[in-house]
Design a protein around this motif. Structure first.
Motif, short mmCIF file in Angstrom:
data_model
loop_
_atom_site.label_atom_id
_atom_site.label_comp_id
_atom_site.label_asym_id
_atom_site.label_seq_id
_atom_site.Cartn_x
_atom_site.Cartn_y
_atom_site.Cartn_z
N PRO A 1 0.81 -1.23 0.00
CA PRO A 1 0.00 0.00 0.00
C PRO A 1 0.85 1.28 0.00
O PRO A 1 0.35 2.34 -0.35
CB PRO A 1 -0.80 -0.11 1.31
N LEU A 2 2.11 1.18 0.41
CA LEU A 2 2.97 2.38 0.45
C LEU A 2 3.51 2.73 -0.93
O LEU A 2 4.10 3.80 -1.12
CB LEU A 2 4.15 2.15 1.41
N ASP A 3 3.37 1.81 -1.91
CA ASP A 3 3.77 2.07 -3.29
C ASP A 3 5.25 2.47 -3.39
O ASP A 3 5.60 3.47 -4.00
CB ASP A 3 2.88 3.17 -3.88
N VAL B 178 13.23 -11.53 -3.89
CA VAL B 178 11.81 -11.79 -4.12
C VAL B 178 11.23 -10.64 -4.92
O VAL B 178 11.49 -9.47 -4.62
CB VAL B 178 11.04 -11.95 -2.79
N LYS B 179 10.47 -10.98 -5.96
CA LYS B 179 9.92 -9.93 -6.83
C LYS B 179 8.49 -10.28 -7.22
O LYS B 179 8.23 -11.39 -7.72
CB LYS B 179 10.81 -9.80 -8.08
N THR B 180 7.59 -9.37 -7.00
CA THR B 180 6.18 -9.59 -7.34
C THR B 180 5.51 -8.23 -7.47
O THR B 180 5.98 -7.26 -6.85
CB THR B 180 5.49 -10.46 -6.25
N PRO B 181 4.46 -8.12 -8.28
CA PRO B 181 3.83 -6.79 -8.42
C PRO B 181 3.24 -6.31 -7.10
O PRO B 181 2.85 -7.12 -6.26
CB PRO B 181 2.70 -7.03 -9.44
N LYS B 182 3.18 -5.00 -6.94
CA LYS B 182 2.46 -4.43 -5.82
C LYS B 182 0.97 -4.66 -6.04
O LYS B 182 0.51 -4.68 -7.19
CB LYS B 182 2.72 -2.91 -5.75
N ALA B 183 0.22 -4.83 -4.95
CA ALA B 183 -1.24 -4.93 -5.08
C ALA B 183 -1.75 -3.69 -5.79
O ALA B 183 -1.34 -2.58 -5.46
CB ALA B 183 -1.87 -5.06 -3.71
N LYS C 66 6.74 13.94 6.25
CA LYS C 66 5.48 13.31 6.59
C LYS C 66 5.37 11.93 5.92
O LYS C 66 4.99 10.94 6.55
CB LYS C 66 4.34 14.23 6.13
N ARG C 67 5.73 11.90 4.66
CA ARG C 67 5.70 10.62 3.92
C ARG C 67 6.71 9.64 4.53
O ARG C 67 6.44 8.45 4.66
CB ARG C 67 6.03 10.89 2.45
N GLY C 68 7.88 10.13 4.92
CA GLY C 68 8.89 9.27 5.53
C GLY C 68 8.38 8.66 6.83
O GLY C 68 8.54 7.46 7.07
N PHE C 69 7.76 9.49 7.66
CA PHE C 69 7.21 8.97 8.92
C PHE C 69 6.11 7.94 8.64
O PHE C 69 5.99 6.95 9.35
CB PHE C 69 6.69 10.10 9.81
N GLU C 70 5.32 8.18 7.60
CA GLU C 70 4.27 7.22 7.24
C GLU C 70 4.90 5.88 6.88
O GLU C 70 4.47 4.81 7.32
CB GLU C 70 3.44 7.75 6.05
#
Lengths: 270, 270
Positions: free
Chosen positions: A158-160, A205-210, B147-151
């Motif tokens: 989810p963090l992309d 390990v390599k796989t697409p992000k959701a 902010k993104r880094g902390f996330e």
């Protein structure tokens, strides 16, 4: 009746797609290197409206983006009305990065009535089926490392951030960021011996992000990935079935034997 | 009445702790470099039972682990009964890594009746208060990147991978793994220009993982962190108040001015 349009960039993929779909209509882009020969018309990015027209005139209903598209400098004075209309959103997307540009391109072609297909749908041999694809059997430790790697990629999806990581004896030695897999492997290769002593071996390990749109953005592994993994002291590479491109499979198998590294394909991300 | 025992490894931290707590009982370890002078007794790791005894004999109730502890080779023939009893769990912990060893050491001292304190509790100046610690004011883009880094660090904390990351214009350029912050900054410094062109500037964000035992494992930043950040093309470093060690603060401030880099301290991880 459906007809395919291949929007071809550089590399071998559009050539392979055309071989599998010889009746497809092939277009290339002005200023972008390709291996499609001189017969395919080359469209300037500035005149996207004329590209839509040419595709429709040729009966194209489905399009596939294939191969590397460098970004030639755009000349605003050459923009046709369709490109002028797209410009504000394109500008915003460019500031957000490649993913945003690709999403916009897909949306734009869909809005024009085309169905956007993925190369992996049209060329099933592009990805791999579950099983040991090449090299020696993974050990139990390798399997455990792969499991931890998939956990890391699943939780961070989810963090992309990235679609690959390196795990050795449960410890994360590399996490893919903007620089990509090869850069990560070079980083892992520089790990000091004192740290490597308690994190021997390991796997990539390599796989697409959701949520990753495989129609325009697929992870890939190839012979160079195995060479990078070997240089980083890894035992093998683990990918998922059906959604990771396996480049030059015959050469990859030979390299796997030569380096004694495995390429393992998991049926679903564990 | 409580008396402090300082279990001193290398570096300036145990010296500073002793200066702040001059009545503390200081011990060092045989084979581990330190700056505590010759007066402090040196205990071999093999005789942990005799260390407990010496601490108790000196009226020590609270202990603090301070400074770098290298791991000298252990000689099993020299083990005292307490060390023999600890050996199986120590062996298991060594296979799981530094965190597991540190947890075991804390548990062992607690089981012996000692209160384990953190250096940051005993030396409040070790960490920083919220605010701009050094250098120029961060821009809005820097604040967004922080902010993104902390996330990213918050979401990945349960995976126990690392306590730092680099974000530039929202894009993650580095994620700390076993190799540590300096290695990550060297990696970021090698980012190709074509990627850096759409991820300019950026910040290093560093904060403890949730659940990290600050008594034996604290993130730290110092002048070298700022130098590494500058070499990586970053605009600054962002940490959290009270739980990240600021090494050599005066020198760090001078380096921040020299390099025009900020060190920003957030009150709580946003």
């Amino acid at each position: 009746m459906a007809r395919l349009g291949i929007l071809a960039g550089g590399g071998a993929l559009p050539v392979a797609l055309h071989a599998a779909h010889p009746d497809a209509f092939v277009v290339t882009f002005a200023g972008v290197a390709h291996q499609m020969g001189d017969a395919a018309p080359a469209f300037p990015f500035e005149k996207i409206g004329s590209l839509y027209g040419a595709l429709r005139d040729s009966g194209v209903t489905d399009v596939v983006f294939a191969g590397a598209l460098s970004r030639p400098p755009l000349d605003p004075e050459q923009f046709d009305p369709a490109m002028i209309a797209l410009a504000p959103r394109l500008l915003a997307a460019m500031q957000r990065g490649d993913d945003a540009i690709l999403r916009l391109v897909v949306e734009t072609f869909e809005a024009e009535g085309f169905t956007v297909r993925g190369a992996h749908e049209l060329l099933p041999g592009l990805t791999a089926k579950a099983g040991l694809f090449a090299g020696p059997e993974p050990t139990d430790a390798d399997t455990q490392d792969a499991k931890r790697g998939f956990e890391i990629l699943r939780e961070t999806a989810p963090l992309d951030i990235g679609q690959g990581c390196v795990v050795a004896q449960g410890l994360c030695l590399g996490f893919e960021t903007l620089q990509g897999t090869d850069a990560m492997l070079r980083f892992v290769a520089q790990t000091p011996d004192r740290l490597r002593a308690r994190a021997r071996g390991g796997v990539l390990v390599k796989t697409p992000k959701a949520g990753q749109d495989l129609r325009v953005d697929m992870p890939a592994v190839g012979p160079d990935t195995l060479r990078g993994a070997a240089a980083a002291g890894l035992n093998g590479v683990v990918i998922t079935a059906g959604n990771v491109v396996v480049l030059e499979p015959a050469k990859l198998k030979a390299v796997a034997e030569e380096l004694n590294l495995f390429l393992l394909v998991e049926g679903t991300a564990p």
